[in-house]
Design a protein around this motif. Structure first.
Motif, PDB file in Angstrom:
ATOM      1  N   PHE A  26       0.826  -1.208   0.000  1.00 24.64           N
ATOM      2  CA  PHE A  26       0.000   0.000   0.000  1.00 24.64           C
ATOM      3  C   PHE A  26       0.864   1.264   0.000  1.00 24.64           C
ATOM      4  N   VAL A  27       1.876   1.260   0.855  1.00 26.59           N
ATOM      5  CA  VAL A  27       2.744   2.446   0.946  1.00 26.59           C
ATOM      6  C   VAL A  27       3.494   2.667  -0.362  1.00 26.59           C
ATOM      7  N   GLY A  86       2.719   1.601  -3.391  1.00 20.78           N
ATOM      8  CA  GLY A  86       1.787   2.016  -4.437  1.00 20.78           C
ATOM      9  C   GLY A  86       1.378   3.472  -4.295  1.00 20.78           C
ATOM     10  N   THR A  87       1.077   3.889  -3.058  1.00 22.12           N
ATOM     11  CA  THR A  87       0.683   5.280  -2.828  1.00 22.12           C
ATOM     12  C   THR A  87       1.815   6.236  -3.172  1.00 22.12           C
ATOM     13  N   VAL A  88       3.032   5.900  -2.728  1.00 23.71           N
ATOM     14  CA  VAL A  88       4.179   6.777  -3.006  1.00 23.71           C
ATOM     15  C   VAL A  88       4.441   6.859  -4.506  1.00 23.71           C
ATOM     16  N   ARG A  95      -2.837   3.718 -12.064  1.00 24.22           N
ATOM     17  CA  ARG A  95      -3.593   3.253 -10.907  1.00 24.22           C
ATOM     18  C   ARG A  95      -4.030   1.804 -11.103  1.00 24.22           C
ATOM     19  N   PHE A 127       2.304   6.322  -6.954  1.00 24.69           N
ATOM     20  CA  PHE A 127       1.212   7.051  -7.600  1.00 24.69           C
ATOM     21  C   PHE A 127       1.363   8.561  -7.392  1.00 24.69           C
ATOM     22  N   ASP A 128       1.683   8.940  -6.153  1.00 21.85           N
ATOM     23  CA  ASP A 128       1.854  10.368  -5.859  1.00 21.85           C
ATOM     24  C   ASP A 128       3.054  10.934  -6.597  1.00 21.85           C
ATOM     25  N   SER A 141       2.213  11.309 -10.271  1.00 22.99           N
ATOM     26  CA  SER A 141       1.276  12.425 -10.452  1.00 22.99           C
ATOM     27  C   SER A 141       2.014  13.752 -10.408  1.00 22.99           C
TER      28      SER A 141
END
Length: 564
Positions: free
Chosen positions: A6-7, A9-11, A261, A13-14, A17
């Protein structure tokens, strides 16, 4: 693992972006520079053509005559067409060019008119202050579809004094950028705004903000218009002072994030499934041998400890099995050793009970012997009996029946023992005690020095043909933490083999005591370890030096204020 996925993937993705937005902002900034360059190219062309008109010799002469009060005739004004039409010929989007005298009278076109009726006096004064540079006014108040510009015409023959004005009227469509300058396929909106925040041109009539001033005052690159987010990039023109705004939808910039995503979610799902399967497999490989080992350990409740012979494919489990087997072996050895010690202790206690003499009976007997010797005037023998009585009393009972005594008490006991030995050896035995009075209060275990003095007499003086001597000397160490008791004799000493055997026994602790009483050198060394501990015993204990001149044994004990 799920948290890590999760971490990560979030990092990612951010980060992607932000990267897309930053790249898009740079790209749009370049687009703004290109669009502004196109507009300024048109404006510079207008500036260059109107400069040719302002410096035209016929225009200069006509304005000079006007300045002198000689008004231009109709034919002279008509002749201006050849000089002025050059602007409309070579410049695109120019609706009209008007020439006015310094008194604001229109000279061209031919119809009568006044400059103040076309433009405010403020702009006229500003054009005069610019000293011949073109001033872009903005939207024509009389024609919303036109843009006005004015420049002052300077008379070169009169030291560039103001001689008139050129009023340029251009079509607003010239400032509208219809084609896309970027790879976004025209999805960005481009707006041109003047100094007063009035809209000059826009390529998207549907996207015209109601509050352009607040939009320009925004300190962020992302703005919201009608609940939709746009990336705002501005570029100010150095020629006109106008501002070019480029509004690009955030959705158009981050269109590729949807694919990212989806890829992250799919990767996370596959990773989760693989993690669960591999975790189950690995945990089974690890826990199954552990459960077997636990079962073996639990079986020890019903019987003796048994080693396990199971072999696992995991190095750690094999190491655990090996450690357990070593522990079982050591514990079985300890159980056997404790069992044997209990048997020996029981036998020793039984022998001690069988050989026990009641202290009162012994002391009464010695006292009767003492008085009997006094009556027979055997004072020397009576003195030996008193010494023997005190010796037994110290050995059997001791002060307060404690295992710990002071160094002074121990030396008094040694003195009594040497006195009795003097009766046996006579002139063959000479002895000396040397100790400072300050050492008398040092605590120590009882009967720790006597075995050393006993060995010095039995193995040193007794084995000597002539007279022998025993000395006991007490000294303090240099750091004042330890007291050293040195027992020396002048016997024949020990050979190298005996000395090596005793030294090795003191180091390993494996040698029977020197006499049946169990008060030998090894006994003293073991008692030091018991009373002072292994750590202190490494710095204390016994040291032996022997040669043809005799044997010297040093006993080192720490200076303490109480019992350990």
């Amino acid at each position: 693992m799920l948290i890590i996925l999760f971490v990560v993937g979030t990092v990612n993705f951010d980060s992607v972006s932000k990267l897309l937005r930053n790249n898009a902002e740079k790209h749009i900034q370049q687009t703004a520079v290109q669009a502004n360059g196109r507009l300024e190219a048109v404006l510079n062309q207008i500036d260059s053509l109107t400069t040719q008109v302002a410096t035209n010799q016929y225009v200069q002469q006509l304005l000079l005559n006007e300045q002198a009060g000689r008004l231009a005739t109709f034919s002279e004004r008509q002749a201006l067409l050849a000089s002025i039409k050059i602007v409309q010929t070579y410049a695109e989007g120019v609706n009209s060019i008007e020439l006015y005298s310094s008194s604001n009278r229109r000279l061209f076109p031919l119809d009568e008119g006044d400059l103040t009726s076309k433009i405010s006096q403020e702009w006229i004064d500003k054009a005069k202050d610019e000293k011949g540079r073109i001033v872009w006014v903005g939207i024509d108040p009389m024609d919303p579809e036109s843009v006005l510009a004015i420049r002052s015409v300077r008379l070169m023959d009169q030291w560039f004094q103001p001689g008139g004005y050129l009023l340029i009227r251009m079509n607003r469509e010239v400032f509208k950028i219809t084609e896309s300058l970027s790879e976004e396929d025209g999805r960005e909106a481009m707006l041109v705004v003047d100094r007063n925040f009035n809209l000059i041109a826009a390529n998207d009539e549907l996207l015209i903000p109601s509050e352009i001033q607040s939009l320009l005052a925004a300190d962020q690159s992302v703005v919201a218009i009608d609940k939709k987010k746009y990336m705002l990039v501005t570029q100010q023109s150095e020629v006109t002072g106008w501002t070019l705004l480029i509004l690009t939808p955030i959705e158009a910039i981050t269109s590729g994030i949807t694919v990212l995503r989806t890829a992250i979610l799919v990767s996370a799902g596959i990773g989760t499934i693989l993690f669960i399967l591999l975790s189950f497999l690995l945990s089974t490989i690890i826990t199954r041998p552990v459960f077997r080992l636990i079962k073996t350990m639990r079986s020890a409740r019903l019987g003796g400890l048994k080693p396990t012979s199971q072999i696992s494919s995991t190095i750690e489990i094999n190491e655990l099995n090996h450690s357990y087997n070593q522990m079982v072996e050591h514990m079985n050895d300890l159980i056997k050793l404790v069992y044997e010690k209990e048997i020996i202790q029981s036998r020793t206690e039984l022998k001690a009970l069988q050989a026990q003499i009641h202290p009162h009976f012994l002391f009464n007997t010695l006292e009767a012997l003492y008085w009997s010797l006094l009556e027979k005037q055997e004072e020397e023998l009576a003195e030996y009996v008193v010494a023997m009585s005190d010796l037994f009393r110290y050995t059997i009972t001791g002060p307060n029946k404690e295992e710990w005594v002071t160094l002074g008490d121990e030396l008094e006991h040694i003195e009594r023992y040497l006195l009795i030995m003097k009766m046996r050896f006579g002139d063959r035995l000479a002895w000396s005690l040397s100790s400072h009075q300050s050492f008398a209060s040092v605590p120590m275990p009882k009967l720790l020095i006597q075995p050393l003095v006993e060995n010095a007499i039995l193995h040193g003086v007794e084995s000597r043909i002539g007279p022998g001597a025993v000395s006991v000397e007490v000294e303090m160490s240099e750091d004042q933490r330890f007291v050293t008791v040195t027992v020396a004799d002048n016997g024949k000493g020990m050979d190298d083999d005996t000395l090596s055997r005793i030294t090795s026994a003191l180091r390993t602790g494996k040698m029977p005591s020197s006499k049946g009483s169990g008060m030998g050198i090894l006994n003293v060394q073991q008692r030091i370890k018991l009373y002072y501990g292994e750590n202190v015993a490494e710095l204390t204990g016994l040291s032996i030096r022997s040669g043809s001149e005799g044997t010297q044994i040093k006993l080192t004990i720490p200076i303490q204020t109480g019992e350990v």
